[in-house]
Design a protein around this motif. Structure first.
Motif, PDB file in Angstrom:
ATOM      1  N   ILE A   1     -39.972 -62.098  43.025  1.00 15.41           N
ATOM      2  CA  ILE A   1     -40.680 -62.620  44.088  1.00 15.41           C
ATOM      3  C   ILE A   1     -41.225 -63.830  43.350  1.00 15.41           C
ATOM      4  O   ILE A   1     -41.638 -64.639  45.076  1.00 15.41           O
ATOM      5  CB  ILE A   1     -41.707 -61.535  44.420  1.00 15.41           C
ATOM      6  CG1 ILE A   1     -41.124 -60.446  44.860  1.00 15.41           C
ATOM      7  CG2 ILE A   1     -42.630 -61.757  45.793  1.00 15.41           C
ATOM      8  CD1 ILE A   1     -41.725 -58.969  44.926  1.00 15.41           C
ATOM      9  N   VAL A   2     -41.542 -63.771  42.826  1.00 15.20           N
ATOM     10  CA  VAL A   2     -42.169 -65.285  42.344  1.00 15.20           C
ATOM     11  C   VAL A   2     -41.430 -66.272  42.547  1.00 15.20           C
ATOM     12  O   VAL A   2     -41.738 -67.724  43.235  1.00 15.20           O
ATOM     13  CB  VAL A   2     -42.397 -65.998  40.666  1.00 15.20           C
ATOM     14  CG1 VAL A   2     -42.853 -67.079  39.716  1.00 15.20           C
ATOM     15  CG2 VAL A   2     -43.916 -64.061  40.588  1.00 15.20           C
ATOM     16  N   ALA A   3     -40.357 -67.115  42.912  1.00 13.92           N
ATOM     17  CA  ALA A   3     -38.770 -67.109  42.859  1.00 13.92           C
ATOM     18  C   ALA A   3     -38.789 -68.000  44.181  1.00 13.92           C
ATOM     19  O   ALA A   3     -37.976 -68.931  44.276  1.00 13.92           O
ATOM     20  CB  ALA A   3     -37.699 -66.958  42.102  1.00 13.92           C
ATOM     21  N   LEU A   4     -39.056 -66.924  45.075  1.00 12.61           N
ATOM     22  CA  LEU A   4     -39.646 -67.641  46.305  1.00 12.61           C
ATOM     23  C   LEU A   4     -39.890 -68.126  47.031  1.00 12.61           C
ATOM     24  O   LEU A   4     -40.954 -68.927  46.780  1.00 12.61           O
ATOM     25  CB  LEU A   4     -39.617 -65.815  47.392  1.00 12.61           C
ATOM     26  CG  LEU A   4     -39.477 -65.250  47.642  1.00 12.61           C
ATOM     27  CD1 LEU A   4     -39.547 -63.652  47.888  1.00 12.61           C
ATOM     28  CD2 LEU A   4     -37.175 -64.793  47.565  1.00 12.61           C
ATOM     29  N   SER A   5     -39.384 -69.241  47.712  1.00 16.89           N
ATOM     30  CA  SER A   5     -40.051 -70.014  48.396  1.00 16.89           C
ATOM     31  C   SER A   5     -39.401 -70.533  49.519  1.00 16.89           C
ATOM     32  O   SER A   5     -38.848 -70.115  50.409  1.00 16.89           O
ATOM     33  CB  SER A   5     -38.669 -71.645  47.412  1.00 16.89           C
ATOM     34  OG  SER A   5     -39.595 -72.877  48.485  1.00 16.89           O
ATOM     35  N   VAL A  10     -48.994 -63.028  50.683  1.00 19.61           N
ATOM     36  CA  VAL A  10     -49.309 -61.767  50.562  1.00 19.61           C
ATOM     37  C   VAL A  10     -48.481 -61.131  49.859  1.00 19.61           C
ATOM     38  O   VAL A  10     -47.072 -60.700  50.722  1.00 19.61           O
ATOM     39  CB  VAL A  10     -50.402 -61.411  51.271  1.00 19.61           C
ATOM     40  CG1 VAL A  10     -50.037 -60.762  52.728  1.00 19.61           C
ATOM     41  CG2 VAL A  10     -51.315 -59.786  51.254  1.00 19.61           C
ATOM     42  N   LEU A  11     -48.656 -59.478  48.946  1.00 19.12           N
ATOM     43  CA  LEU A  11     -47.743 -58.895  48.758  1.00 19.12           C
ATOM     44  C   LEU A  11     -48.162 -57.521  49.937  1.00 19.12           C
ATOM     45  O   LEU A  11     -49.733 -57.265  48.872  1.00 19.12           O
ATOM     46  CB  LEU A  11     -47.489 -58.735  46.915  1.00 19.12           C
ATOM     47  CG  LEU A  11     -46.400 -57.787  46.804  1.00 19.12           C
ATOM     48  CD1 LEU A  11     -45.285 -57.481  47.416  1.00 19.12           C
ATOM     49  CD2 LEU A  11     -46.586 -57.788  45.079  1.00 19.12           C
ATOM     50  N   VAL A  12     -47.416 -56.838  50.210  1.00 22.31           N
ATOM     51  CA  VAL A  12     -47.951 -55.440  50.760  1.00 22.31           C
ATOM     52  C   VAL A  12     -47.048 -54.670  49.660  1.00 22.31           C
ATOM     53  O   VAL A  12     -45.917 -54.174  50.174  1.00 22.31           O
ATOM     54  CB  VAL A  12     -47.704 -55.694  52.062  1.00 22.31           C
ATOM     55  CG1 VAL A  12     -48.181 -53.874  52.384  1.00 22.31           C
ATOM     56  CG2 VAL A  12     -48.687 -56.563  52.444  1.00 22.31           C
ATOM     57  N   HIS A  13     -47.675 -53.117  48.839  1.00 20.66           N
ATOM     58  CA  HIS A  13     -47.033 -52.773  48.191  1.00 20.66           C
ATOM     59  C   HIS A  13     -47.951 -50.852  48.987  1.00 20.66           C
ATOM     60  O   HIS A  13     -48.595 -50.605  48.911  1.00 20.66           O
ATOM     61  CB  HIS A  13     -47.627 -52.317  47.183  1.00 20.66           C
ATOM     62  CG  HIS A  13     -46.305 -52.257  45.968  1.00 20.66           C
ATOM     63  ND1 HIS A  13     -45.985 -50.103  46.519  1.00 20.66           N
ATOM     64  CD2 HIS A  13     -45.445 -52.219  45.403  1.00 20.66           C
ATOM     65  CE1 HIS A  13     -45.445 -49.923  45.903  1.00 20.66           C
ATOM     66  NE2 HIS A  13     -44.526 -50.943  44.462  1.00 20.66           N
ATOM     67  N   PRO A  14     -46.811 -50.159  49.715  1.00 19.08           N
ATOM     68  CA  PRO A  14     -46.681 -49.308  50.711  1.00 19.08           C
ATOM     69  C   PRO A  14     -46.868 -47.949  49.452  1.00 19.08           C
ATOM     70  O   PRO A  14     -46.767 -46.687  50.182  1.00 19.08           O
ATOM     71  CB  PRO A  14     -45.276 -48.400  51.176  1.00 19.08           C
ATOM     72  CG  PRO A  14     -43.732 -49.876  50.511  1.00 19.08           C
ATOM     73  CD  PRO A  14     -45.159 -50.165  49.782  1.00 19.08           C
ATOM     74  N   ILE A  36     -47.005 -61.908  40.143  1.00 20.39           N
ATOM     75  CA  ILE A  36     -47.182 -62.900  41.085  1.00 20.39           C
ATOM     76  C   ILE A  36     -47.448 -64.107  41.588  1.00 20.39           C
ATOM     77  O   ILE A  36     -47.174 -65.025  42.820  1.00 20.39           O
ATOM     78  CB  ILE A  36     -46.350 -61.250  41.953  1.00 20.39           C
ATOM     79  CG1 ILE A  36     -45.187 -60.498  42.046  1.00 20.39           C
ATOM     80  CG2 ILE A  36     -46.316 -62.459  43.812  1.00 20.39           C
ATOM     81  CD1 ILE A  36     -45.436 -59.645  42.721  1.00 20.39           C
ATOM     82  N   GLY A  37     -48.928 -63.595  41.432  1.00 19.04           N
ATOM     83  CA  GLY A  37     -49.859 -64.586  41.791  1.00 19.04           C
ATOM     84  C   GLY A  37     -50.338 -64.863  42.931  1.00 19.04           C
ATOM     85  O   GLY A  37     -51.112 -65.646  43.636  1.00 19.04           O
ATOM     86  N   VAL A  38     -50.442 -63.697  43.854  1.00 15.57           N
ATOM     87  CA  VAL A  38     -50.528 -63.573  45.080  1.00 15.57           C
ATOM     88  C   VAL A  38     -51.964 -62.424  45.324  1.00 15.57           C
ATOM     89  O   VAL A  38     -51.524 -61.625  44.549  1.00 15.57           O
ATOM     90  CB  VAL A  38     -49.730 -63.637  46.501  1.00 15.57           C
ATOM     91  CG1 VAL A  38     -49.139 -65.026  46.240  1.00 15.57           C
ATOM     92  CG2 VAL A  38     -49.259 -62.532  46.080  1.00 15.57           C
ATOM     93  N   PRO A  39     -52.354 -62.723  46.393  1.00 16.03           N
ATOM     94  CA  PRO A  39     -53.028 -61.658  46.403  1.00 16.03           C
ATOM     95  C   PRO A  39     -52.360 -59.865  46.916  1.00 16.03           C
ATOM     96  O   PRO A  39     -51.271 -60.015  47.970  1.00 16.03           O
ATOM     97  CB  PRO A  39     -53.992 -61.626  48.521  1.00 16.03           C
ATOM     98  CG  PRO A  39     -54.331 -63.008  47.434  1.00 16.03           C
ATOM     99  CD  PRO A  39     -52.665 -63.997  47.885  1.00 16.03           C
ATOM    100  N   LEU A  40     -52.539 -58.253  46.470  1.00 13.59           N
ATOM    101  CA  LEU A  40     -52.049 -57.292  46.123  1.00 13.59           C
ATOM    102  C   LEU A  40     -53.103 -56.179  47.591  1.00 13.59           C
ATOM    103  O   LEU A  40     -54.043 -56.533  47.235  1.00 13.59           O
ATOM    104  CB  LEU A  40     -51.828 -56.736  45.446  1.00 13.59           C
ATOM    105  CG  LEU A  40     -51.351 -55.217  45.291  1.00 13.59           C
ATOM    106  CD1 LEU A  40     -49.797 -55.759  46.031  1.00 13.59           C
ATOM    107  CD2 LEU A  40     -51.504 -54.732  43.828  1.00 13.59           C
TER     108      LEU A  40
END
Length: 222
Positions: A1-5, A10-14, A36-40
């Motif tokens: 996920i960190v490598a995505l550009s 935001v990351l949503v974990h269900p 990951i460094g984005v809001p969860l």
């Protein structure tokens, strides 16, 4: 996920952050999610412990407004994400209660009509090819939750888990998407050749009028 550009906003974990709700599993999940460094935005699944979840998961709010349940809202400016708690502790199927319904109504009313994404573990509608029908212990409660979401025009997407496969449906004007299990040995459904050992996530592009979702296959975890 960190490598995505570009990196997701935001990351949503269900839900089902762990398999057996053990403290060491939550410690590992917390460490990985922090990288990951984005809001969860995360919600508890039927394999989670609500207490350990609240103690361990780095939620993007200082305190959940309804402390008995993991329900909260994340304001991203142009859109809002509501996290709903469908955990019925000790049971596999989902549950919901009057206190959570009342809190959901307040969160929806506070949105001022902005596009709203709702995250929950158990999908509240029956999905084709998923055994057992609706994934709540009480179908009437699931139907009431569906009506509550469908009648609010600000709800544009519902993101769920639990069924371990990607499925789609409609709840009012909102698209329902279920997340396939990140653990490839627990994933169900059919996926393209070459994806058997690759974790899969869903990337959502959400605007006021449209929700576009695509499947992203990540590199295998070594």
């Amino acid at each position: 996920i960190v490598a995505l550009s570009p990196r997701p906003e935001v990351l949503v974990h269900p839900g089902d952050l762990t398999h057996n709700a053990r403290p060491e599993q939550y410690a590992l999940a917390r460490a990985l999610l922090a990288e990951i460094g984005v809001p969860l935005v995360a919600v508890p699944g039927n394999r989670d412990s609500r207490q350990l979840f609240l103690e361990s998961v780095p939620l993007p709010v200082e305190r959940v407004p309804a402390p008995a349940f993991v329900q909260y809202a994340l304001d991203l400016g142009t859109i809002r994400i509501l996290a709903l708690d469908t955990l019925d502790e000790g049971r596999g199927l989902g549950g919901y209660c009057e206190a959570r319904f009342a809190h959901l109504s307040r969160m929806l009313a506070e949105g001022d009509g902005r596009p709203t994404v709702v995250a929950m573990h158990h999908p509240p509608v029956a999905l084709q090819s998923v055994p057992g029908g609706v994934q709540f212990k009480c179908a009437q409660i699931a139907h009431r939750l569906t009506i509550e979401l469908a009648r609010d025009p600000s709800v544009v997407a519902v993101l769920a888990g639990h069924v371990h496969r990607r499925m789609t449906a409609q709840i009012g004007r909102a698209s329902l998407e279920t997340m396939p299990s990140l653990a490839v040995d627990l994933r169900k459904g059919v996926y393209p050749r070459g994806h058997d050992d690759r974790p899969i996530l869903l990337l959502h592009d959400i605007t006021a009028t449209r929700v576009t979702t695509r499947t992203v296959a990540l590199n295998p975890i070594s």
